[in-house]
Design an enzyme around this catalytic site. Structure first.
Site, PDB file in Angstrom:
ATOM      1  N   HIS A 146       4.682  10.943  -0.249  1.00 21.55           N
ATOM      2  CA  HIS A 146       3.980  10.090  -1.200  1.00 21.55           C
ATOM      3  C   HIS A 146       2.974   9.158  -0.512  1.00 21.55           C
ATOM      4  O   HIS A 146       2.383   8.287  -1.131  1.00 21.55           O
ATOM      5  CB  HIS A 146       5.033   9.263  -1.965  1.00 21.55           C
ATOM      6  CG  HIS A 146       4.534   8.601  -3.199  1.00 21.55           C
ATOM      7  ND1 HIS A 146       4.489   7.227  -3.343  1.00 21.55           N
ATOM      8  CD2 HIS A 146       4.076   9.108  -4.365  1.00 21.55           C
ATOM      9  CE1 HIS A 146       4.028   6.919  -4.543  1.00 21.55           C
ATOM     10  NE2 HIS A 146       3.766   8.031  -5.186  1.00 21.55           N
ATOM     11  N   LYS A 148      -0.445   7.792   1.298  1.00 21.23           N
ATOM     12  CA  LYS A 148      -1.886   7.962   1.076  1.00 21.23           C
ATOM     13  C   LYS A 148      -2.592   7.202   2.186  1.00 21.23           C
ATOM     14  O   LYS A 148      -2.806   5.998   2.074  1.00 21.23           O
ATOM     15  CB  LYS A 148      -2.282   7.429  -0.298  1.00 21.23           C
ATOM     16  CG  LYS A 148      -1.475   8.004  -1.459  1.00 21.23           C
ATOM     17  CD  LYS A 148      -1.091   6.887  -2.393  1.00 21.23           C
ATOM     18  CE  LYS A 148      -0.228   7.391  -3.528  1.00 21.23           C
ATOM     19  NZ  LYS A 148       1.197   7.233  -3.272  1.00 21.23           N
ATOM     20  N   ASP A 153     -12.462   8.258  12.700  1.00 27.60           N
ATOM     21  CA  ASP A 153     -12.887   8.006  14.084  1.00 27.60           C
ATOM     22  C   ASP A 153     -11.911   7.109  14.842  1.00 27.60           C
ATOM     23  O   ASP A 153     -12.287   6.478  15.843  1.00 27.60           O
ATOM     24  CB  ASP A 153     -14.290   7.383  14.124  1.00 27.60           C
ATOM     25  CG  ASP A 153     -15.368   8.395  13.769  1.00 27.60           C
ATOM     26  OD1 ASP A 153     -15.110   9.606  13.870  1.00 27.60           O
ATOM     27  OD2 ASP A 153     -16.470   7.963  13.388  1.00 27.60           O
ATOM     28  N   HIS A 318      -0.875   0.499 -11.647  1.00 30.87           N
ATOM     29  CA  HIS A 318      -0.289   1.407 -10.654  1.00 30.87           C
ATOM     30  C   HIS A 318      -0.095   0.712  -9.305  1.00 30.87           C
ATOM     31  O   HIS A 318       0.274   1.347  -8.323  1.00 30.87           O
ATOM     32  CB  HIS A 318      -1.207   2.624 -10.487  1.00 30.87           C
ATOM     33  CG  HIS A 318      -0.597   3.777  -9.756  1.00 30.87           C
ATOM     34  ND1 HIS A 318      -0.976   4.137  -8.471  1.00 30.87           N
ATOM     35  CD2 HIS A 318       0.376   4.660 -10.111  1.00 30.87           C
ATOM     36  CE1 HIS A 318      -0.288   5.195  -8.086  1.00 30.87           C
ATOM     37  NE2 HIS A 318       0.549   5.535  -9.051  1.00 30.87           N
ATOM     38  N   LYS A 320       1.339  -1.450  -6.176  1.00 30.12           N
ATOM     39  CA  LYS A 320       2.667  -1.499  -5.553  1.00 30.12           C
ATOM     40  C   LYS A 320       2.676  -2.687  -4.592  1.00 30.12           C
ATOM     41  O   LYS A 320       2.117  -2.598  -3.499  1.00 30.12           O
ATOM     42  CB  LYS A 320       2.938  -0.198  -4.804  1.00 30.12           C
ATOM     43  CG  LYS A 320       2.754   1.050  -5.695  1.00 30.12           C
ATOM     44  CD  LYS A 320       2.209   2.200  -4.890  1.00 30.12           C
ATOM     45  CE  LYS A 320       1.675   3.328  -5.726  1.00 30.12           C
ATOM     46  NZ  LYS A 320       2.352   3.702  -6.925  1.00 30.12           N
ATOM     47  N   ASP A 325       7.366 -15.841  -1.596  1.00 28.40           N
ATOM     48  CA  ASP A 325       6.851 -17.199  -1.389  1.00 28.40           C
ATOM     49  C   ASP A 325       5.351 -17.135  -1.072  1.00 28.40           C
ATOM     50  O   ASP A 325       4.610 -16.399  -1.706  1.00 28.40           O
ATOM     51  CB  ASP A 325       7.626 -17.914  -0.282  1.00 28.40           C
ATOM     52  CG  ASP A 325       9.120 -18.017  -0.570  1.00 28.40           C
ATOM     53  OD1 ASP A 325       9.485 -17.998  -1.750  1.00 28.40           O
ATOM     54  OD2 ASP A 325       9.915 -18.104   0.383  1.00 28.40           O
TER      55      ASP A 325
END
Length: 400
Positions: A146, A148, A153, A318, A320, A325
């Protein structure tokens, strides 16, 4: 009667096989994966919250690549955006740039054989990650990559929630505008993203790449303190529980899917009992069957215990993220659900920079402003259809 008996026996045998396959596969997987986290690194960060802005920057960075482009995505669709992405990779490969593309076979099931052949003919090295393989067919079908990440370079890294497809640039009428968080990273920590890509690449292709020093150029250190947490086979639960325990005042959680494990949910309840303010942001509109219904049992309890739960209404949420704090924020690929906790390969970035955390909180406050407060009255309103879905979702929540 005999036919019914045969069907019953077959169903029992299938269930036994699924249970054995999953448990034995998980046991083996757990034994092979070690717990990993980097030391404190220093880099520079940009954060993108809209796909159009991200992909303008992302495609520009790929076009400027001089030596190598290494890409890993969970989802690549078969649409105009994906074809533009493939064309860009082929263009760079034909120009002599080393291009490697690794995608998950389940998440990227729409990638056609013809598209793969065209990529390879242009010189792009292509592979699927985490193939479904014996002897644990069911378990391996559930363990998905999952992550990404992109490394260009050895100098620029990208990490976050966006994949490749039209919905991510607001061209899906149901889920637009798409709200997500994605990081652009420079500095010493790009080395770690490069190494993680190579680990996944070697696992998929059996080709090692770590030895070439050209992949790890010398670069400025950067100023933002952070560390990376790559996880698989259940290690993410431990890291998230540890985060909850570090809160002194507040916890903010943003996730499209809120289906925590028993231990992680216990850590949230313990935080509420010691006086920590908890805020949760989830979508108002679901993008997958039953995921919303699976979250309700947890959200009810949190609201009852004093947490604030917001449903984002300005498109699909979507992102995440976790913010503890004013001292730690987490942005990465992992959702706050059992699939990310126990099944998926994920990679998250913990950031310890007060200025960046303040900036992220400004983004989150904007998202809260585009949300509605969820109440127990709404969740407890009599709805037979929803109740049935909640029962079904609870039984299969591990795989949602």
């Amino acid at each position: 009667m005999n036919f019914a008996l045969i069907i019953s026996v077959l169903l029992i045998l299938i269930i036994i096989w699924l249970v054995l396959d999953f448990n034995l596969g998980r046991r083996k997987h757990t034994s092979l994966v070690s717990r990993t986290e980097t030391a404190i690194l220093h880099g520079n960060f940009e954060i993108f919250t809209h796909g159009r802005e991200l992909f303008i920057d992302y495609f520009h960075a790929i076009r400027d690549a001089k030596k190598h482009v290494h890409v890993l995505f969970y989802i690549v669709k078969d649409d105009a955006v994906s074809r533009e992405f493939f064309s860009l990779l082929k263009e760079k490969a034909l120009a002599g740039v080393e291009v490697r593309l690794l995608v998950d076979p389940v998440g990227s099931w729409k990638v056609t054989k013809a598209a793969v052949e065209e990529l390879r003919e242009a010189g792009v090295e292509f592979s699927f990650s985490n193939p479904i393989r014996p002897p644990y067919l069911f378990y391996s079908s559930q363990v998905r990559n999952h992550r990404k990440i992109t490394i260009i370079d050895g100098m620029i890294g990208y990490l976050g929630g966006f994949n490749i497809g039209k919905e991510y640039i607001d061209e899906d009428p149901v889920l637009s505008p798409w709200r997500d968080y994605h990081l652009k990273i420079t500095g010493e920590s790009v080395n770690f993203l490069q190494s993680e890509f190579f680990i996944d690449w070697q696992e998929a292709t059996s080709k090692g790449l770590q030895g070439n020093p050209d992949y790890f150029p010398v670069r400025p250190q950067g100023v933002i303190r952070h560390q990376f947490i790559p996880t698989a086979a259940g290690h993410l639960e431990e890291f998230f529980i540890r985060l909850m325990g570090q809160a002194d005042q507040s916890i903010i959680i943003g996730s499209p899917y809120f289906i925590p494990s028993k231990k992680l949910f216990g850590a949230l309840l313990a935080a509420l009992q010691r006086g920590i303010d908890i805020t949760v942001i989830v979508p108002y509109t679901a993008d997958h069957l039953l995921v919303q219904e699976a979250s309700y049992r947890y959200l009810r309890r949190l609201i009852k215990e004093g947490a604030a739960v917001y449903q984002y209404k300005n498109g699909f949420y979507h992102a995440k993220t976790i913010v503890i704090d004013d001292k730690i924020c987490d942005i990465g690929t992992a959702n706050f659900d059992k699939r990310s906790l126990f099944l998926n390969k994920e990679i998250n970035c913990y950031i310890y920079d007060p200025a960046f955390i303040e900036r992220l909180k400004g983004i989150i406050n904007k998202d809260i402003g585009d949300s509605v407060l969820l109440s127990l009255e709404v969740l407890n309103k009599r709805n037979i259809s929803r109740s049935v879905k909640e029962c079904i979702a609870g039984a299969i929540s591990y795989f949602l």
